[in-house]
Design a protein around this motif. Structure first.
Motif, PDB file in Angstrom:
ATOM      1  N   GLU A 183       9.267  35.253  58.625  1.00 39.36           N
ATOM      2  CA  GLU A 183       8.804  36.635  58.769  1.00 39.36           C
ATOM      3  C   GLU A 183       9.753  37.453  59.649  1.00 39.36           C
ATOM      4  O   GLU A 183      10.039  38.622  59.362  1.00 39.36           O
ATOM      5  CB  GLU A 183       7.389  36.659  59.348  1.00 39.36           C
ATOM      6  N   VAL A 184      10.250  36.824  60.718  1.00 38.44           N
ATOM      7  CA  VAL A 184      11.205  37.515  61.584  1.00 38.44           C
ATOM      8  C   VAL A 184      12.510  37.755  60.840  1.00 38.44           C
ATOM      9  O   VAL A 184      13.131  38.821  60.945  1.00 38.44           O
ATOM     10  CB  VAL A 184      11.449  36.709  62.874  1.00 38.44           C
ATOM     11  N   LEU A 185      12.943  36.752  60.067  1.00 36.85           N
ATOM     12  CA  LEU A 185      14.183  36.902  59.308  1.00 36.85           C
ATOM     13  C   LEU A 185      14.053  38.009  58.272  1.00 36.85           C
ATOM     14  O   LEU A 185      15.014  38.750  58.016  1.00 36.85           O
ATOM     15  CB  LEU A 185      14.553  35.577  58.637  1.00 36.85           C
ATOM     16  N   ARG A 186      12.879  38.163  57.683  1.00 39.73           N
ATOM     17  CA  ARG A 186      12.656  39.274  56.752  1.00 39.73           C
ATOM     18  C   ARG A 186      12.865  40.616  57.454  1.00 39.73           C
ATOM     19  O   ARG A 186      13.469  41.535  56.892  1.00 39.73           O
ATOM     20  CB  ARG A 186      11.229  39.217  56.181  1.00 39.73           C
ATOM     21  N   ARG A 187      12.359  40.729  58.680  1.00 36.68           N
ATOM     22  CA  ARG A 187      12.529  41.979  59.440  1.00 36.68           C
ATOM     23  C   ARG A 187      14.006  42.218  59.744  1.00 36.68           C
ATOM     24  O   ARG A 187      14.491  43.361  59.686  1.00 36.68           O
ATOM     25  CB  ARG A 187      11.720  41.902  60.725  1.00 36.68           C
ATOM     26  N   ILE A 188      14.726  41.150  60.066  1.00 36.94           N
ATOM     27  CA  ILE A 188      16.165  41.284  60.336  1.00 36.94           C
ATOM     28  C   ILE A 188      16.891  41.750  59.084  1.00 36.94           C
ATOM     29  O   ILE A 188      17.761  42.633  59.134  1.00 36.94           O
ATOM     30  CB  ILE A 188      16.735  39.947  60.841  1.00 36.94           C
ATOM     31  N   VAL A 189      16.541  41.173  57.935  1.00 43.50           N
ATOM     32  CA  VAL A 189      17.182  41.555  56.674  1.00 43.50           C
ATOM     33  C   VAL A 189      16.898  43.017  56.356  1.00 43.50           C
ATOM     34  O   VAL A 189      17.785  43.761  55.916  1.00 43.50           O
ATOM     35  CB  VAL A 189      16.699  40.640  55.528  1.00 43.50           C
ATOM     36  N   GLU A 190      15.673  43.460  56.602  1.00 43.15           N
ATOM     37  CA  GLU A 190      15.312  44.851  56.320  1.00 43.15           C
ATOM     38  C   GLU A 190      16.141  45.832  57.135  1.00 43.15           C
ATOM     39  O   GLU A 190      16.450  46.928  56.684  1.00 43.15           O
ATOM     40  CB  GLU A 190      13.822  45.078  56.586  1.00 43.15           C
ATOM     41  N   VAL A 191      16.519  45.421  58.360  1.00 42.54           N
ATOM     42  CA  VAL A 191      17.358  46.279  59.203  1.00 42.54           C
ATOM     43  C   VAL A 191      18.737  46.435  58.577  1.00 42.54           C
ATOM     44  O   VAL A 191      19.304  47.534  58.545  1.00 42.54           O
ATOM     45  CB  VAL A 191      17.473  45.683  60.624  1.00 42.54           C
ATOM     46  N   HIS A 192      19.285  45.329  58.058  1.00 44.78           N
ATOM     47  CA  HIS A 192      20.654  45.344  57.531  1.00 44.78           C
ATOM     48  C   HIS A 192      20.717  45.728  56.051  1.00 44.78           C
ATOM     49  O   HIS A 192      21.726  46.278  55.606  1.00 44.78           O
ATOM     50  CB  HIS A 192      21.301  43.976  57.737  1.00 44.78           C
ATOM     51  N   HIS A 193      19.679  45.407  55.303  1.00 45.48           N
ATOM     52  CA  HIS A 193      19.656  45.722  53.860  1.00 45.48           C
ATOM     53  C   HIS A 193      18.327  46.392  53.516  1.00 45.48           C
ATOM     54  O   HIS A 193      17.476  45.803  52.836  1.00 45.48           O
ATOM     55  CB  HIS A 193      19.848  44.447  53.022  1.00 45.48           C
ATOM     56  N   PRO A 194      18.128  47.613  53.991  1.00 45.98           N
ATOM     57  CA  PRO A 194      16.842  48.288  53.742  1.00 45.98           C
ATOM     58  C   PRO A 194      16.602  48.492  52.249  1.00 45.98           C
ATOM     59  O   PRO A 194      17.524  48.790  51.488  1.00 45.98           O
ATOM     60  CB  PRO A 194      17.015  49.628  54.477  1.00 45.98           C
ATOM     61  N   GLY A 195      15.361  48.290  51.861  1.00 46.63           N
ATOM     62  CA  GLY A 195      14.994  48.523  50.468  1.00 46.63           C
ATOM     63  C   GLY A 195      15.304  47.380  49.531  1.00 46.63           C
ATOM     64  O   GLY A 195      15.171  47.532  48.296  1.00 46.63           O
ATOM     65  N   ILE A 196      15.704  46.232  50.031  1.00 45.21           N
ATOM     66  CA  ILE A 196      15.980  45.100  49.157  1.00 45.21           C
ATOM     67  C   ILE A 196      14.707  44.706  48.413  1.00 45.21           C
ATOM     68  O   ILE A 196      13.605  44.762  48.963  1.00 45.21           O
ATOM     69  CB  ILE A 196      16.541  43.900  49.968  1.00 45.21           C
ATOM     70  N   LYS A 197      14.849  44.341  47.148  1.00 44.36           N
ATOM     71  CA  LYS A 197      13.678  44.032  46.327  1.00 44.36           C
ATOM     72  C   LYS A 197      12.954  42.814  46.886  1.00 44.36           C
ATOM     73  O   LYS A 197      13.579  41.779  47.170  1.00 44.36           O
ATOM     74  CB  LYS A 197      14.108  43.770  44.887  1.00 44.36           C
ATOM     75  N   PRO A 198      11.637  42.915  47.073  1.00 42.53           N
ATOM     76  CA  PRO A 198      10.875  41.811  47.677  1.00 42.53           C
ATOM     77  C   PRO A 198      11.027  40.488  46.935  1.00 42.53           C
ATOM     78  O   PRO A 198      11.119  39.426  47.560  1.00 42.53           O
ATOM     79  CB  PRO A 198       9.426  42.314  47.633  1.00 42.53           C
ATOM     80  N   GLN A 199      11.054  40.542  45.570  1.00 44.32           N
ATOM     81  CA  GLN A 199      11.145  39.305  44.808  1.00 44.32           C
ATOM     82  C   GLN A 199      12.492  38.624  45.037  1.00 44.32           C
ATOM     83  O   GLN A 199      12.571  37.390  45.167  1.00 44.32           O
ATOM     84  CB  GLN A 199      10.958  39.578  43.302  1.00 44.32           C
ATOM     85  N   LEU A 200      13.559  39.429  45.087  1.00 40.31           N
ATOM     86  CA  LEU A 200      14.888  38.874  45.333  1.00 40.31           C
ATOM     87  C   LEU A 200      14.962  38.274  46.729  1.00 40.31           C
ATOM     88  O   LEU A 200      15.498  37.176  46.921  1.00 40.31           O
ATOM     89  CB  LEU A 200      15.949  39.960  45.174  1.00 40.31           C
ATOM     90  N   LEU A 201      14.404  38.983  47.698  1.00 40.62           N
ATOM     91  CA  LEU A 201      14.436  38.489  49.073  1.00 40.62           C
ATOM     92  C   LEU A 201      13.642  37.197  49.202  1.00 40.62           C
ATOM     93  O   LEU A 201      14.087  36.254  49.867  1.00 40.62           O
ATOM     94  CB  LEU A 201      13.884  39.557  50.015  1.00 40.62           C
ATOM     95  N   THR A 202      12.484  37.134  48.565  1.00 38.34           N
ATOM     96  CA  THR A 202      11.655  35.927  48.643  1.00 38.34           C
ATOM     97  C   THR A 202      12.390  34.727  48.061  1.00 38.34           C
ATOM     98  O   THR A 202      12.432  33.646  48.666  1.00 38.34           O
ATOM     99  CB  THR A 202      10.325  36.143  47.903  1.00 38.34           C
ATOM    100  N   GLU A 203      12.987  34.906  46.886  1.00 37.50           N
ATOM    101  CA  GLU A 203      13.704  33.803  46.255  1.00 37.50           C
ATOM    102  C   GLU A 203      14.922  33.401  47.083  1.00 37.50           C
ATOM    103  O   GLU A 203      15.197  32.206  47.275  1.00 37.50           O
ATOM    104  CB  GLU A 203      14.146  34.204  44.844  1.00 37.50           C
ATOM    105  N   ALA A 204      15.649  34.382  47.598  1.00 33.18           N
ATOM    106  CA  ALA A 204      16.848  34.094  48.380  1.00 33.18           C
ATOM    107  C   ALA A 204      16.500  33.353  49.669  1.00 33.18           C
ATOM    108  O   ALA A 204      17.152  32.362  50.026  1.00 33.18           O
ATOM    109  CB  ALA A 204      17.603  35.384  48.694  1.00 33.18           C
TER     110      ALA A 204
END
Length: 281
Positions: A183-204
């Motif tokens: 969950e924390v890593l998701r927040r970090i990713v959102e800072v650097h790659h805002p708007g990334i598709k949730p399905q892509l992020l979940t799989e990655a």
């Protein structure tokens, strides 16, 4: 003013507590953690959050503690004396200030980053004990004592390459940056790659954590590496289906961003080979 993280840096509660505790105690903050977990960036973000400057001292295997204070250039002074240069009459012309000197004499409180202290000789931390404790040092060539005008906020990072002396550790406030939970890593990713598709992020991220937990892995990929990997996935416009792996193709897409040595690449290639053999039976 308290440090609470910044828009560009997701800081956990225990990390912000550690920063503020070190500031309150006027102790150096010793930060350990895996390479790529944001230890160096923390100092930059603390400086930004507190509205001050950062002075960075990057430590190498050849770095000596004296270099952080000052260096006396006797060779240049000898050369100038042979040339009849009047500069030789003032020894201060041959004193080169180190990073601690800069931090001690800054016109306002600054953040002093001593980066990767464990790269230096084992005696390096002990050689700085008195200067960091008393916030002063003596210049023998000029006979003056340099004292901190404004006590800097000292942040020291270590990659745990070697043990640090107990006497040094006693004078620091210690914090270990654990690898972030999903969950924390998701927040970090959102800072650097805002708007990334949730399905892509979940799989990655699912694949990323599977790779980190693979037994026998020599170097686990870090936060900075998953950010690079996601940047490549977005550049290639891949979707979740493109990331799907089966046993016969154990290597992730664009794996060079995650696996940084041949041993780990061979590990996943062997897993794929074994999977293919089982499928062929």
């Amino acid at each position: 003013m308290k440090f609470e993280g910044t828009e560009a840096y997701v800081a956990t509660d225990d990390l912000t507590m550690a920063v503020n505790a070190a500031v309150t105690l006027e102790r150096p903050l010793l930060v350990k953690g895996e390479p790529g977990t944001g230890k160096t960036e923390l100092a930059r973000q603390v400086a930004q959050a507190l509205g001050t400057d950062m002075i960075e001292w990057s430590i190498k295997s050849t770095t000596k503690a004296q270099q952080g204070l000052y260096e006396y250039d006797a060779v240049s002074r000898l050369r100038d004396s042979q040339l009849g240069d009047e500069r030789v009459n003032d020894v201060r012309n041959y004193i080169r200030r180190g990073k601690l000197w800069e931090a001690f004499t800054a016109d306002r409180r600054v953040v002093l980053l001593i980066d990767e202290v464990d790269k230096a000789d084992i005696e390096f931390p002990n050689d700085l004990l008195q200067e960091l404790d008393r916030m002063e040092f003596y210049v023998y060539e000029t006979g003056e004592t340099i004292r901190a005008t404004h006590r800097p906020i000292v942040i020291i990072t270590s990659n745990n390459e070697k043990e640090l002396p107990d006497a040094f550790l006693r004078r620091c406030f210690f914090h270990y940056i654990r690898f972030p939970e999903p969950e924390v890593l998701r927040r970090i990713v959102e800072v650097h790659h805002p708007g990334i598709k949730p399905q892509l992020l979940t799989e990655a991220l699912t694949q990323f954590y599977e790779i980190r937990e693979q037994p026998g892995l020599k170097k686990k990929p870090s936060t900075s590496e998953v950010l690079d990997w996601l940047k490549l996935l977005l550049a290639e416009d891949l979707d979740p289906a493109d990331l799907k792996r089966d046993g016969a193709d154990a290597l992730p897409k664009l794996h060079g961003a995650l696996l940084k040595n041949e041993q780990d690449v061979h590990l996943f290639e062997r897993l794929a080979f074994m999977a293919r053999r089982q499928q062929g039976r």
